[in-house]
Motif scaffolding. Structure first.
Motif, PDB file in Angstrom:
ATOM      1  N   TYR A   1     -29.978   4.646   2.508  1.00  0.00           N
ATOM      2  CA  TYR A   1     -29.836   6.100   2.378  1.00  0.00           C
ATOM      3  C   TYR A   1     -28.382   6.500   2.596  1.00  0.00           C
ATOM      4  N   HIS A   2     -27.804   7.188   1.623  1.00  0.00           N
ATOM      5  CA  HIS A   2     -26.411   7.645   1.674  1.00  0.00           C
ATOM      6  C   HIS A   2     -25.442   6.489   1.905  1.00  0.00           C
ATOM      7  N   ARG A   3     -25.752   5.361   1.282  1.00  0.00           N
ATOM      8  CA  ARG A   3     -24.877   4.192   1.340  1.00  0.00           C
ATOM      9  C   ARG A   3     -24.683   3.637  -0.072  1.00  0.00           C
ATOM     10  N   PRO A   4     -23.634   2.830  -0.277  1.00  0.00           N
ATOM     11  CA  PRO A   4     -23.416   2.251  -1.607  1.00  0.00           C
ATOM     12  C   PRO A   4     -24.563   1.369  -2.075  1.00  0.00           C
ATOM     13  N   GLY A   5     -25.386   0.901  -1.165  1.00  0.00           N
ATOM     14  CA  GLY A   5     -26.481   0.004  -1.522  1.00  0.00           C
ATOM     15  C   GLY A   5     -27.691   0.667  -2.149  1.00  0.00           C
ATOM     16  N   ASP A   6     -27.653   1.986  -2.335  1.00  0.00           N
ATOM     17  CA  ASP A   6     -28.775   2.682  -2.979  1.00  0.00           C
ATOM     18  C   ASP A   6     -28.658   2.487  -4.486  1.00  0.00           C
ATOM     19  N   THR A   7     -29.075   1.320  -4.952  1.00  0.00           N
ATOM     20  CA  THR A   7     -28.841   0.893  -6.329  1.00  0.00           C
ATOM     21  C   THR A   7     -30.152   0.696  -7.095  1.00  0.00           C
ATOM     22  N   PHE A   8     -30.025   0.697  -8.410  1.00  0.00           N
ATOM     23  CA  PHE A   8     -31.172   0.595  -9.307  1.00  0.00           C
ATOM     24  C   PHE A   8     -31.978  -0.679  -9.060  1.00  0.00           C
ATOM     25  N   ASP A   9     -31.323  -1.792  -8.793  1.00  0.00           N
ATOM     26  CA  ASP A   9     -32.025  -3.069  -8.654  1.00  0.00           C
ATOM     27  C   ASP A   9     -32.948  -3.100  -7.446  1.00  0.00           C
ATOM     28  N   LYS A  10     -32.731  -2.209  -6.476  1.00  0.00           N
ATOM     29  CA  LYS A  10     -33.556  -2.195  -5.267  1.00  0.00           C
ATOM     30  C   LYS A  10     -34.780  -1.283  -5.390  1.00  0.00           C
ATOM     31  N   VAL A  11     -34.861  -0.560  -6.483  1.00  0.00           N
ATOM     32  CA  VAL A  11     -36.020   0.319  -6.695  1.00  0.00           C
ATOM     33  C   VAL A  11     -37.246  -0.519  -7.007  1.00  0.00           C
ATOM     34  N   ASN A  12     -38.339  -0.223  -6.320  1.00  0.00           N
ATOM     35  CA  ASN A  12     -39.625  -0.850  -6.625  1.00  0.00           C
ATOM     36  C   ASN A  12     -40.204  -0.124  -7.830  1.00  0.00           C
ATOM     37  N   LYS A  13     -40.020  -0.739  -9.017  1.00  0.00           N
ATOM     38  CA  LYS A  13     -40.342  -0.035 -10.266  1.00  0.00           C
ATOM     39  C   LYS A  13     -41.830   0.314 -10.357  1.00  0.00           C
ATOM     40  N   ARG A  14     -42.685  -0.567  -9.888  1.00  0.00           N
ATOM     41  CA  ARG A  14     -44.124  -0.297  -9.943  1.00  0.00           C
ATOM     42  C   ARG A  14     -44.482   0.884  -9.041  1.00  0.00           C
ATOM     43  N   PHE A  15     -43.999   0.844  -7.805  1.00  0.00           N
ATOM     44  CA  PHE A  15     -44.247   1.947  -6.869  1.00  0.00           C
ATOM     45  C   PHE A  15     -43.706   3.257  -7.435  1.00  0.00           C
ATOM     46  N   TYR A  16     -42.504   3.204  -7.974  1.00  0.00           N
ATOM     47  CA  TYR A  16     -41.872   4.407  -8.512  1.00  0.00           C
ATOM     48  C   TYR A  16     -42.687   5.011  -9.647  1.00  0.00           C
ATOM     49  N   TYR A  17     -43.126   4.178 -10.555  1.00  0.00           N
ATOM     50  CA  TYR A  17     -43.937   4.688 -11.669  1.00  0.00           C
ATOM     51  C   TYR A  17     -45.236   5.307 -11.160  1.00  0.00           C
ATOM     52  N   GLN A  18     -45.883   4.640 -10.212  1.00  0.00           N
ATOM     53  CA  GLN A  18     -47.135   5.168  -9.674  1.00  0.00           C
ATOM     54  C   GLN A  18     -46.918   6.503  -8.961  1.00  0.00           C
ATOM     55  N   VAL A  19     -45.809   6.634  -8.260  1.00  0.00           N
ATOM     56  CA  VAL A  19     -45.485   7.907  -7.614  1.00  0.00           C
ATOM     57  C   VAL A  19     -45.303   9.005  -8.660  1.00  0.00           C
ATOM     58  N   CYS A  20     -44.587   8.678  -9.733  1.00  0.00           N
ATOM     59  CA  CYS A  20     -44.315   9.694 -10.752  1.00  0.00           C
ATOM     60  C   CYS A  20     -45.590  10.127 -11.477  1.00  0.00           C
ATOM     61  N   THR A  21     -46.488   9.189 -11.740  1.00  0.00           N
ATOM     62  CA  THR A  21     -47.757   9.577 -12.358  1.00  0.00           C
ATOM     63  C   THR A  21     -48.582  10.431 -11.405  1.00  0.00           C
ATOM     64  N   MET A  22     -48.509  10.119 -10.119  1.00  0.00           N
ATOM     65  CA  MET A  22     -49.239  10.910  -9.129  1.00  0.00           C
ATOM     66  C   MET A  22     -48.717  12.343  -9.088  1.00  0.00           C
ATOM     67  N   ILE A  23     -47.397  12.511  -9.055  1.00  0.00           N
ATOM     68  CA  ILE A  23     -46.820  13.852  -8.999  1.00  0.00           C
ATOM     69  C   ILE A  23     -47.155  14.636 -10.267  1.00  0.00           C
TER      70      ILE A  23
END
Length: 326
Positions: free
Chosen positions: A290-312
């Motif tokens: 959080y608020h660090r250079p390490g907040d990068t695309f490769d660290k995103v859990n793509k499955r979790f993210y997609y499921q969250v977006c469908t839920m919202i």
């Protein structure tokens, strides 16, 4: 006040909510009435696949790329992100308010300028009543030569907003949706405060705000839906969708425990709340990047993210059609 809070549709018992939620998902997201158990299961599947996963991830990858240089307000990288969002709005034929999607605003003491991006999808029945779906696109930029990519914070919410825009263009809502990608959230909610103070539609026509900020990373498969403490009537909409999604939706961080655990004023839903506009804010708890250079695309859990977006997206669909859960 919008139809969302005026509906006198027949109420159902708590025991029937889960069944009705599945039926609602089928009717709202596929247009087909559930007549068999097989169709009920199909409803659940459809709810979980309501947005384009490939487009979602493409948006996230670009917005969090090195070319954006962290998207700090009033920088070339921020402008690139803004141009991309406008390009997507244009390709989807999202309506403008006036002659532009852009709402410039001043910030700081040195004549700098931020820019909110605003689009509208007109409602089929209640065109003059709005649900605001929001996410900020700015981040922290570069510091000491390091790029603060901001993949989770908040390329994730912005990409979700764009994917939801595409979905609702194909599945027109009853109420109008005002889609706002805020700038200068990291400067103190400057963009959202300006929007509320200079709203391009009557502020009292906005009945609800759904805000997304940091929705792509959590090791425990959890995301918070906050605002329930202030607006308890919203809980039933989230509860109805919980049956569809493997994501664990938790409540809290919205005033019941004051102090650092209270997110009421921590993102762009706060100016809406200050004007008594109910909100649901979706976000994960802080992680190590959080608020660090390490907040990068490769660290995103793509499955979790997609499921969250469908839920919202499913929650937003029910908020637009409240008779499904009342």
């Amino acid at each position: 006040m919008m139809y969302l809070y005026m509906s006198r549709a027949k109420k159902i018992t708590l025991a029937a909510i889960a069944i009705m939620a599945i039926a609602a998902g089928l009717v709202l997201l596929t247009g087909c009435p559930p007549t068999t158990e097989k169709k009920k299961n199909a409803a659940k599947t459809d709810v979980l696949n309501n947005i384009d996963s490939a487009a979602l991830i493409k948006h996230l990858a670009y917005l969090s790329s090195a070319a954006m240089e962290g998207r700090e307000t009033a920088t070339p990288g921020n402008q690139l992100a803004r141009e991309y969002i406008v390009k997507i709005f244009d390709s989807l034929k999202i309506e403008k308010i006036g002659d532009s999607w852009l709402q410039p605003f001043p910030f700081g003491n040195d004549n700098r300028q931020g820019t909110n991006i605003i689009g509208v999808i007109k409602g089929s029945q209640f065109a003059d009543n709005y649900i605001a779906i929001t996410a900020h696109y700015d981040h922290l930029g570069t510091r000491n030569g390091d790029i603060y990519y901001g993949a989770d914070d908040n390329a994730s919410g912005t990409a979700a907003l764009l994917a939801m825009a595409a979905y609702f263009k194909q599945h027109p809502p009853k109420h109008s949706l005002i889609l706002v990608s805020f700038d200068a959230e990291e400067k103190g909610l400057v963009g959202s405060k300006y929007f509320v103070a200079n709203c391009p539609v009557p502020l009292n026509a906005i009945g609800l705000n759904v805000n997304m900020d940091m929705i792509s990373r959590n090791d425990s498969n959890e995301i918070y839906a906050t605002g329930i403490y202030h607006y308890p009537f919203l809980k039933k909409y989230v509860d109805s969708v919980q049956a569809f999604t493997p994501v664990n939706i938790r409540f809290g961080h919205d005033g019941e425990k004051p102090g650092i655990h209270d997110w009421t004023n921590q993102s762009d839903h706060f100016p809406f709340h200050q004007h008594n506009i109910p909100y649901l804010y979706f976000g994960v708890e802080d992680h190590a990047d959080y608020h660090r250079p390490g907040d990068t695309f490769d660290k995103v859990n793509k499955r979790f993210y997609y499921q969250v977006c469908t839920m919202i997206t499913a929650v937003a669909s029910l908020l637009d059609r409240p008779e499904a859960v009342q």
